[in-house]
Design an enzyme around this catalytic site. Structure first.
Site, PDB file in Angstrom:
ATOM      1  N   ASP A   9       3.297   7.810  -6.396  1.00  0.00           N
ATOM      2  CA  ASP A   9       1.833   7.021  -6.779  1.00  0.00           C
ATOM      3  C   ASP A   9       0.846   7.927  -7.576  1.00  0.00           C
ATOM      4  OD1 ASP A   9       0.474   4.771  -7.231  1.00  0.00           O
ATOM      5  OD2 ASP A   9      -0.302   4.465  -5.278  1.00  0.00           O
ATOM      6  N   GLU A  50       1.023   8.371 -12.615  1.00  0.00           N
ATOM      7  CA  GLU A  50       2.197   7.748 -11.644  1.00  0.00           C
ATOM      8  C   GLU A  50       3.389   8.620 -12.021  1.00  0.00           C
ATOM      9  OE1 GLU A  50       0.514   3.053 -11.341  1.00  0.00           O
ATOM     10  OE2 GLU A  50       1.906   3.719 -13.093  1.00  0.00           O
ATOM     11  N   ASP A 124       0.092   6.578  -1.944  1.00  0.00           N
ATOM     12  CA  ASP A 124      -0.968   6.178  -2.345  1.00  0.00           C
ATOM     13  C   ASP A 124      -2.195   6.962  -1.737  1.00  0.00           C
ATOM     14  OD1 ASP A 124      -2.754   3.481  -3.423  1.00  0.00           O
ATOM     15  OD2 ASP A 124      -3.662   4.435  -1.477  1.00  0.00           O
ATOM     16  N   HIS A 240      27.912   2.150  21.347  1.00  0.00           N
ATOM     17  CA  HIS A 240      28.891   1.098  21.069  1.00  0.00           C
ATOM     18  C   HIS A 240      28.543  -0.422  20.802  1.00  0.00           C
ATOM     19  CE1 HIS A 240      29.476  -0.821  24.752  1.00  0.00           C
ATOM     20  NE2 HIS A 240      29.370   0.492  25.413  1.00  0.00           N
ATOM     21  N   GLU A 316      31.431   7.461  28.847  1.00  0.00           N
ATOM     22  CA  GLU A 316      30.554   7.073  29.867  1.00  0.00           C
ATOM     23  C   GLU A 316      30.826   7.512  31.223  1.00  0.00           C
ATOM     24  OE1 GLU A 316      27.809   6.104  30.709  1.00  0.00           O
ATOM     25  OE2 GLU A 316      27.408   4.072  29.957  1.00  0.00           O
TER      26      GLU A 316
END
Length: 437
Positions: A9, A50, A124, A240, A316
């Protein structure tokens, strides 16, 4: 290939008048800020400022990785349309700046998107800080900037304003929205307001020590390591997709029936794959050997154009005789064993299952092996609830009981970066935004 987001910006207090720009480079995979740039440029127009911000942001991204793809986001319709080739560049002050911006990266590596000004608060704020510094006869300094913190506050405020979807227990989208709202609400009392880059309002006053401390915590590029640690090994941790047992909240470890994905789980995997393909940062895929993780990894890897490597260390926990049972059923049948398991990480589930302590030892060894194998790279690890929580727990140095205080949704993404000095930084946890329609 890595993907960066560049937000830029610029502003002018008078148009033309005293002007400055701001730019930020963000890792598209983790949302972490990688670099900031801001400068007071003297008297100029808004559009020139800009464009100067765009050039600075692209250069900062190029310094990080010249091979990366870059997605530019700005609230300047003029700059976005001109750089996209849809509008002609007629103004003589902007033609050389546009040409300069176009030469930083090959055109094939850069895309452009217009965003509302409200979504461009970080850049900004940087531009505003640069103009404030120029007004004082100084140059902008990163050490005193509060732009990143204020941008986070603005995102949190937007999250509070978003409607929270309702859903059944375990619904990923509803749970994620509630979590974002709760986090944002917790910051509401201390959130400072961002000042427009087009106004004369000074930057908000902050205690220097608070700014220093906050920036240390937020520093994205080095984790806890020194600046020369180099690029970390980044693990993107994917749970998963759903199986038929997931919505029933049944114990489903490595010693049970090894269920496949449900239709919902396969759709979740497709959404993850599409999201990660857009980011373009994952360079390898490693999966647990269980069916549900291999299926999830296969679907995602197809989107990424990668092969899947299987690692048994990502499996697991084995829940022994509790496999396939709900928590309530386990309490009814094995109350003493369950109580012991909840109180002691060394305790095993009934039937000689795997303790949390044993899982942690396995995960630590797997982590060390994968960090060595993928140093400086980003790898997707497709695993399960306990291993992913354990990766996070170990990275944070949290006690074993913290495993019971984390919620991990099906097909959620988390991320941990590991540095050369052995330190780690948790960058993301239980993100399910990619599952929203």
């Amino acid at each position: 290939m890595r993907e960066f987001i560049v937000e830029a910006d610029g502003g002018s207090r008078g148009n033309p008048g005293p002007a400055g720009y701001g730019a930020v480079v963000i890792d598209a995979a983790t949302g972490q800020t990688l670099a900031e740039a801001a400068e007071y440029i003297g008297v100029a127009t808004n559009n020139v400022a800009e464009y100067r911000g765009l050039v600075a942001g692209l250069r900062a991204a190029h310094e990080l990785d010249p091979t990366a793809t870059v997605h530019v986001r700005m609230d300047s319709k003029l700059v976005i349309e001109q750089m996209s080739g849809r509008w002609k560049i007629k103004h003589p002050d902007m033609k050389p700046l546009a040409f300069e911006a176009s030469k930083v990266f090959p055109a094939s590596q850069v895309t452009y998107e217009w965003i509302p000004r409200e979504q461009n608060k970080h850049a900004d704020r940087l531009a505003n800080e640069a103009m404030d510094a120029g007004k004082r006869g100084e140059q902008w300094s990163a050490s005193g900037s509060t732009a990143e913190l204020e941008a986070a506050d603005a995102r949190a405020a937007r999250a509070v304003a978003e409607p929270t979807p309702a859903g059944p227990p375990g619904d990923a989208a509803a749970g994620a929205a509630r979590a974002r709202a709760a986090l944002a609400d917790g910051r509401a009392d201390t959130a400072p307001s961002a000042t427009s880059a087009k106004s004369d309002a000074p930057a908000p006053a902050k205690a220097e020590a608070d700014v220093r401390a906050a920036r240390t915590v937020a520093a994205p590029s080095t984790g806890w390591g020194p600046a020369d640690m180099g690029a970390p090994a980044t693990f993107v941790l994917l749970r998963h997709g759903e199986t038929p047992l997931t919505p029933q909240k049944r114990f489903s470890g490595s010693g049970g029936t090894d269920p496949s994905l449900s239709d919902v789980g396969r759709e979740q995997a497709e959404r993850v794959g599409a999201a990660l393909a857009r980011r373009g940062t994952v360079q390898a895929v490693v999966a647990s050997p269980l069916t549900r993780t291999r299926e999830t990894a296969g679907i995602v890897a197809a989107h990424l154009g990668l092969d899947v490597t299987v690692d048994d260390g990502l499996r697991e926990t084995d829940f022994g005789a509790w496999e396939g049972l709900t928590f309530g059923e386990v309490r009814e049948r094995y109350a003493d064993d369950l109580n012991a398991w909840l109180a002691d990480p060394e305790a095993r589930p009934t039937g000689d299952g795997e303790s949390f302590a044993a899982t942690a030892t396995r995960i630590a060894a797997t982590r060390d092996k994968l960090v060595a194998a993928y140093a400086g790279r980003t790898v997707l690890l497709v695993s399960h609830v306990t291993p992913i929580k354990t990766f996070v727990r170990l990275a944070l140095g949290a006690p074993p009981e913290s495993l019971f205080r984390m919620e991990l949704s099906a097909a959620s993404l988390s991320a941990v970066a590991y540095y050369a000095d052995g330190n780690a930084s948790v960058r993301l946890f239980n993100d399910t935004s990619h599952l929203r329609p």
